[in-house]
Each structure stands twice: as structure tokens, then as C-alpha cells.
Design an enzyme around this catalytic site. Structure first.
Site, PDB file in Angstrom:
ATOM      1  N   LYS A   1       0.830  -1.215   0.000  1.00 29.46           N
ATOM      2  CA  LYS A   1       0.000   0.000   0.000  1.00 29.46           C
ATOM      3  C   LYS A   1       0.856   1.253   0.000  1.00 29.46           C
ATOM      4  CE  LYS A   1      -2.811   2.912   2.755  1.00 29.46           C
ATOM      5  NZ  LYS A   1      -2.841   3.281   4.134  1.00 29.46           N
TER       6      LYS A   1
ATOM      7  N   ASP B   1      -6.432  -0.015   0.683  1.00 27.76           N
ATOM      8  CA  ASP B   1      -6.575  -0.280   2.101  1.00 27.76           C
ATOM      9  C   ASP B   1      -8.054  -0.583   2.348  1.00 27.76           C
ATOM     10  OD1 ASP B   1      -7.877   2.184   2.029  1.00 27.76           O
ATOM     11  OD2 ASP B   1      -6.445   3.206   3.311  1.00 27.76           O
TER      12      ASP B   1
END
Length: 163
Positions: free
Chosen positions: A61, A80
Site C-alpha cells: 500500500k 486499504d
């Protein structure tokens, strides 16, 4: 170089050790990291992700965030839980109720890219921002002040019909 304690005092919390570790790792790379990072602008997205994930505390991420915001990888999707929820609401309703796994994360990123194309990362960013409570309140207050507005609200996103 800033210390871990200074970063913690500045509010970086548990991330402080990763920031210090990344700064140290970058110092050992070409150009104290500047050349190494600049070279990542010229490589394939997946290669950039792997390279960035070699830094302390950087996972997929964060690597996607760096790629999108700093490496001109406009199709990078930092997935996320919030982006996954947006995807299940607008792009992949069949994933509602599933868990966010690396495989699902890739599926979500691919859905954004197939829907929004080469600037999918920026589309995802706008959708993410539109979901923030402060932005929803701002959008709602502007709509309330403009009762004759021709705007239509669609799932928390305001669209203006074409003339």
C-alpha cells in the site's frame, strides 16, 4: 538526520522507526537514494513496487502511494480497507462481506484500472477524499445552500448532469 525520538515527538508514533530506517537505507543507495528513487520513475510499476517494498516498513500500500504521488505511476491504486469499501460500493459489489487479502487487493486495483484507465490512481484518490466525513459535510452544506442546483447525488458522490 532527524532522530526516532524527534519523529515520535512530532506525532509519527510507531512509524518513526521506519522513517529513520528508510532514511538510512536510502543513504546506502546511489546518490544517497535520490538517483535510486529517480530511476524508479523509469521502471515497470511492479518492479517499482518490489524495489520500494525493500525499504523498512514499506509494504504494497505504501509503495503504491509513493508510486502514485511521486513516481508518475498514475494508475497505482493504494488499496486499504477504505478503498476496498469504495470498490465494493461502486465497482465490485460481489466482494462485499469478503476479507481484504492480497489477492482481493490486486482484484480491486485491477478493477479501478479497468474502469478509470491510466489515471485510475487519481480517480481512486478523489473517491477516497469524497468519502471523508469532512468532505461529505462540505458537499452537503454546499448543496443545502444551493436549492435550485441541478446536481444529483449518487452514493455520496455529487454528479452534475451534462447540458
Amino acid at each position: 538526520m532527524v532522530s526516532k525520538q524527534e519523529l515520535k515527538a512530532a506525532g509519527f508514533g510507531y512509524r518513526a522507526k521506519y522513517i529513520v530506517g528508510t532514511m538510512e537505507a536510502l543513504k546506502s543507495k546511489p546518490g544517497e537514494g535520490a538517483e535510486w528513487l529517480a530511476a524508479l520513475c523509469k521502471v515497470d510499476f511492479s518492479e517499482a513496487i518490489v524495489s520500494l517494498c525493500s525499504l523498512p516498513g514499506v509494504g504494497p500500500k505504501v509503495a503504491a502511494c509513493i508510486s502514485l504521488f511521486s513516481l508518475d505511476q498514475h494508475h497505482a491504486i493504494p488499496v486499504d480497507i477504505h478503498v476496498w469499501k469504495i470498490a465494493t460500493r461502486y465497482l465490485l459489489p460481489e466482494l462485499a462481506g469478503t476479507s481484504l487479502t492480497p489477492k482481493i487487493s490486486n482484484h480491486v486495483a485491477n478493477a479501478f484500472v479497468s474502469t478509470y484507465g491510466k489515471y485510475a490512481g487519481w480517480a481512486q484518490t478523489l473517491l477516497f477524499i469524497a468519502e471523508l466525513p469532512s468532505q461529505k459535510a462540505l458537499l452537503n452544506s454546499k448543496e443545502e445552500k444551493s436549492p435550485n442546483s441541478r446536481k444529483r447525488k449518487l452514493g455520496g458522490i455529487t454528479k452534475v448532469p451534462k447540458e
